[in-house]
Design a protein around this motif. Structure first.
Motif, short mmCIF file in Angstrom:
data_model
loop_
_atom_site.label_atom_id
_atom_site.label_comp_id
_atom_site.label_asym_id
_atom_site.label_seq_id
_atom_site.Cartn_x
_atom_site.Cartn_y
_atom_site.Cartn_z
N PRO A 1 19.06 3.82 -11.33
CA PRO A 1 19.99 4.65 -12.11
C PRO A 1 20.96 5.49 -11.27
CG PRO A 1 17.87 5.72 -12.01
CD PRO A 1 17.70 4.40 -11.31
N GLY A 2 20.99 5.30 -9.95
CA GLY A 2 21.97 5.99 -9.12
C GLY A 2 21.65 7.44 -8.81
N GLU A 3 20.36 7.78 -8.77
CA GLU A 3 19.95 9.15 -8.47
C GLU A 3 19.84 9.37 -6.96
OE1 GLU A 3 19.23 11.55 -10.68
OE2 GLU A 3 18.73 10.56 -12.57
N ARG A 4 19.96 10.63 -6.56
CA ARG A 4 19.72 11.02 -5.16
C ARG A 4 18.85 12.27 -5.18
NH1 ARG A 4 25.49 10.01 -1.95
NH2 ARG A 4 25.69 7.80 -2.55
N ASP A 5 17.59 12.04 -5.45
CA ASP A 5 16.67 13.16 -5.66
C ASP A 5 15.29 12.72 -5.18
OD1 ASP A 5 14.72 14.89 -6.88
OD2 ASP A 5 16.26 15.59 -8.27
N MET A 6 14.86 13.28 -4.05
CA MET A 6 13.60 12.84 -3.45
C MET A 6 12.41 13.12 -4.36
SD MET A 6 12.83 11.21 -0.72
CE MET A 6 11.26 10.58 -0.12
N ALA A 7 12.44 14.24 -5.07
CA ALA A 7 11.33 14.54 -5.98
C ALA A 7 11.22 13.48 -7.07
CB ALA A 7 11.51 15.92 -6.59
N LYS A 8 12.35 13.06 -7.61
CA LYS A 8 12.33 12.00 -8.62
C LYS A 8 11.88 10.68 -8.02
CE LYS A 8 15.80 13.82 -11.85
NZ LYS A 8 17.10 13.57 -12.51
N ALA A 9 12.26 10.43 -6.77
CA ALA A 9 11.86 9.19 -6.11
C ALA A 9 10.34 9.10 -5.97
CB ALA A 9 12.52 9.08 -4.73
N MET A 10 9.73 10.20 -5.55
CA MET A 10 8.29 10.20 -5.39
C MET A 10 7.59 10.10 -6.75
SD MET A 10 7.91 10.26 -2.15
CE MET A 10 6.21 10.71 -1.82
N ALA A 11 8.14 10.76 -7.75
CA ALA A 11 7.58 10.65 -9.10
C ALA A 11 7.69 9.21 -9.60
CB ALA A 11 8.30 11.61 -10.04
N ALA A 12 8.87 8.60 -9.40
CA ALA A 12 9.07 7.22 -9.85
C ALA A 12 8.12 6.27 -9.14
CB ALA A 12 10.52 6.80 -9.62
N ALA A 13 7.93 6.46 -7.83
CA ALA A 13 7.02 5.59 -7.08
C ALA A 13 5.62 5.63 -7.70
CB ALA A 13 6.98 6.01 -5.62
N HIS A 14 5.17 6.82 -8.06
CA HIS A 14 3.84 6.94 -8.67
C HIS A 14 3.81 6.35 -10.08
CE1 HIS A 14 -0.10 8.41 -9.65
NE2 HIS A 14 0.37 9.15 -10.65
N ILE B 1 12.89 0.13 -6.03
CA ILE B 1 13.30 0.94 -7.18
C ILE B 1 13.32 2.42 -6.80
CG2 ILE B 1 12.75 1.61 -9.55
CD1 ILE B 1 11.23 -1.11 -9.76
N ALA B 2 12.25 2.88 -6.15
CA ALA B 2 12.15 4.29 -5.79
C ALA B 2 13.18 4.69 -4.75
CB ALA B 2 10.74 4.60 -5.29
N SER B 3 13.42 3.82 -3.76
CA SER B 3 14.30 4.19 -2.64
C SER B 3 15.78 4.04 -3.00
CB SER B 3 13.96 3.37 -1.40
OG SER B 3 14.09 1.97 -1.66
N LEU B 4 16.18 2.85 -3.42
CA LEU B 4 17.60 2.63 -3.70
C LEU B 4 18.03 3.21 -5.04
CD1 LEU B 4 18.24 -0.99 -2.35
CD2 LEU B 4 18.29 1.20 -1.16
N GLY B 5 17.10 3.34 -5.96
CA GLY B 5 17.44 3.90 -7.26
C GLY B 5 17.41 5.41 -7.32
N TYR B 6 16.56 6.03 -6.45
CA TYR B 6 16.35 7.47 -6.57
C TYR B 6 16.57 8.27 -5.27
CZ TYR B 6 14.34 6.65 -11.19
OH TYR B 6 14.16 6.31 -12.51
N ILE B 7 16.66 7.59 -4.12
CA ILE B 7 16.92 8.31 -2.88
C ILE B 7 18.38 8.14 -2.45
CG2 ILE B 7 16.34 8.58 -0.43
CD1 ILE B 7 13.53 7.65 -1.08
N THR B 8 18.80 6.89 -2.27
CA THR B 8 20.17 6.63 -1.80
C THR B 8 21.18 6.53 -2.93
OG1 THR B 8 20.00 4.21 -1.84
CG2 THR B 8 19.19 5.35 0.14
N GLY B 9 20.71 6.22 -4.15
CA GLY B 9 21.62 6.06 -5.28
C GLY B 9 22.42 4.77 -5.25
N GLU B 10 22.06 3.83 -4.38
CA GLU B 10 22.80 2.57 -4.28
C GLU B 10 22.57 1.65 -5.47
OE1 GLU B 10 22.44 0.68 -0.29
OE2 GLU B 10 21.36 2.52 0.22
N HIS B 11 21.43 1.82 -6.13
CA HIS B 11 21.07 1.01 -7.29
C HIS B 11 20.90 1.91 -8.51
CE1 HIS B 11 19.30 -2.80 -5.13
NE2 HIS B 11 20.56 -2.58 -4.85
#
Length: 445
Positions: A181-194, A169-179
């Protein structure tokens, strides 16, 4: 193969709500993040969506009968959050509640236990608009959602799973945007992971307060990463991927701390999550089991690129691979399960394991020898884990049905049952018949 599997070992199949249910806007269900994501058809390989999928919502009795014919003892499924709570009202959608109650009743009548996942990526759009898992608020909303489901379905569920694959969820949803919600934001990815891990911990607390007799755990997707060469830069690239996708979650759950990230990574990302006092204790509280999803080994090579990880996945020349391009490595299943068991010391369930191949329905049959061989070899690896005194209590094939495979649409078939996506017709593949016979021969009464 000898028969070391214990009497109560669960032989199962797995699915998820958005991938099979369909009926996307029927009976009160509102849009989820995957409905919204698929509106941009360029994001999906074949421009499709899960609006109909396998039509499991209308054909679930047929699917339960299929499971019964295969002799499986357990079914792993997930709830559609936007079907059960289509708005932010605390009152559930009764039509959605009725669907799951009827499904559980049919499963129990067939002698099949239920492993139910609270969150398998089916977030309502109304909650995504408030920030989704990048927002701390969502962890609390998820805990309330879990509490309501514990009250609604209680011990109709034998095994509860809080979150499926937080790393994906954190990587494909928030880093690469492949899934979604389609985000590409590392700060959001780390927040989502937590926040995903916090949501898990809060849900476990609510479960204990509910006093249910069933069990609860979390499902992690683990990859065996290997360096592409002995060069230090490739070994460090492997270390970084393993740190974020594997160790980050294992350390939090097992030790109540996050591992330190490399200084260079932190300088580029500038995004260590905002951990509040008490968060890690909530995350690390005891669970009853841990689910392991395993598919592949990945070879890692350092790369000169602006990526946060500065590494790429390299080809594995000469090795067998599935149609996903994933290397087939049953020993990797043993390695990751030993690691999880050593770290968390909880009973394990292999909650997903399977392979996509280009299957063809010919003369009313699907002769999928590669998938059958894949399953046989990975089940042998599970048996070896038992010999190594790893407490594995179940194995679930991904998947019961060919389905909507996220960004790949309907171009990848993971099912042991072929689905004609025009008519909905189900046809058990040779791998399903092999699995049926294997269960019959290895199930202890």
């Amino acid at each position: 193969m000898t028969n070391l599997f214990p009497k109560n070992f669960e032989w199962g199949v797995a699915t998820s709500s958005y991938q099979i249910e369909g009926a996307a806007l029927e009976d009160g269900r509102t849009a989820g993040i995957w409905d919204a994501f698929c509106e941009d058809h360029s994001r999906i390989a074949d421009g499709s969506d899960g609006a109909v999928a396998c039509d499991h919502y209308h054909r679930f009795r047929e699917d339960v009968a299929l499971m019964r014919e295969l002799g499986v003892t357990s079914y792993r499924m997930s709830f559609s959050w936007p079907r059960l709570f289509p708005t932010d009202s605390p009152e559930p959608n009764e039509q959605g509640v009725r669907f799951y109650r009827e499904l559980f009743a049919a499963l129990h009548d067939a002698g099949i236990s239920v492993m139910a996942t609270l969150y398998h990526w089916d977030l309502p759009v109304w909650l995504a608009r408030r920030g989704g898992f990048a927002s701390r608020e969502t962890a609390q909303v998820f805990a309330d959602f879990a509490t309501r489901l514990f009250s609604l379905f209680g011990d109709d569920v034998d095994y509860w799973v809080t979150i499926n694959e937080p790393s994906v969820i954190a990587s494909l949803g928030y880093i690469t945007g492949e899934h979604a919600p389609g985000e590409r934001d590392m700060a959001k990815a780390m927040a989502a992971a937590h926040h995903l891990l916090l949501a898990h911990g809060l849900a476990v607390q609510r479960f204990r307060e509910a006093g249910l007799r069933s069990k609860i755990g979390i499902v992690l997707n683990l990859v065996k990463y290997v360096p592409d060469s002995p060069r230090p830069r490739d070994r460090f690239a492997r270390f970084k991927l393993d740190l974020f996708y594997n160790e980050w979650f294992l350390s939090a759950l097992g030790e109540g701390r996050y591992p330190p990230l490399p200084a260079g990574f932190l300088r580029r990302a500038k995004c260590h999550p905002d951990v509040h006092h008490g968060d890690m204790e909530i995350i690390a509280q005891p669970v009853d089991f841990v689910g392991v999803n395993y598919y592949t080994r990945a070879r890692v090579r350092a790369a000169h690129c602006p990526s946060q990880m500065n590494c790429v996945l390299a080809d594995d020349p000469g090795d067998e691979a599935t149609d996903m391009g994933w290397t087939i490595d049953p020993d990797g299943l043993r390695d990751v399960c030993k690691r999880v068991y050593r770290t968390l010391r909880k009973p394990l369930y292999i909650t997903e394991n399977g392979a996509a191949f280009d299957d063809e329905l010919t003369g009313g049959a699907v002769h999928d020898e590669k998938r059958t061989d894949y399953l046989r070899r990975h089940i042998e690896a599970v048996e070896q884990l038992l010999l190594d005194w790893v407490d594995v209590r179940g194995y679930y094939v991904w998947s019961l049905l060919d389905n909507f495979e996220w960004a790949h649409g309907y171009t990848r078939r993971f099912g042991i049952t072929h689905v004609n996506f025009d008519t909905g017709e189900r046809t058990p593949k040779d791998s399903a018949l092999w699995y049926r016979d294997f269960i019959r021969d290895h199930r202890r009464s």
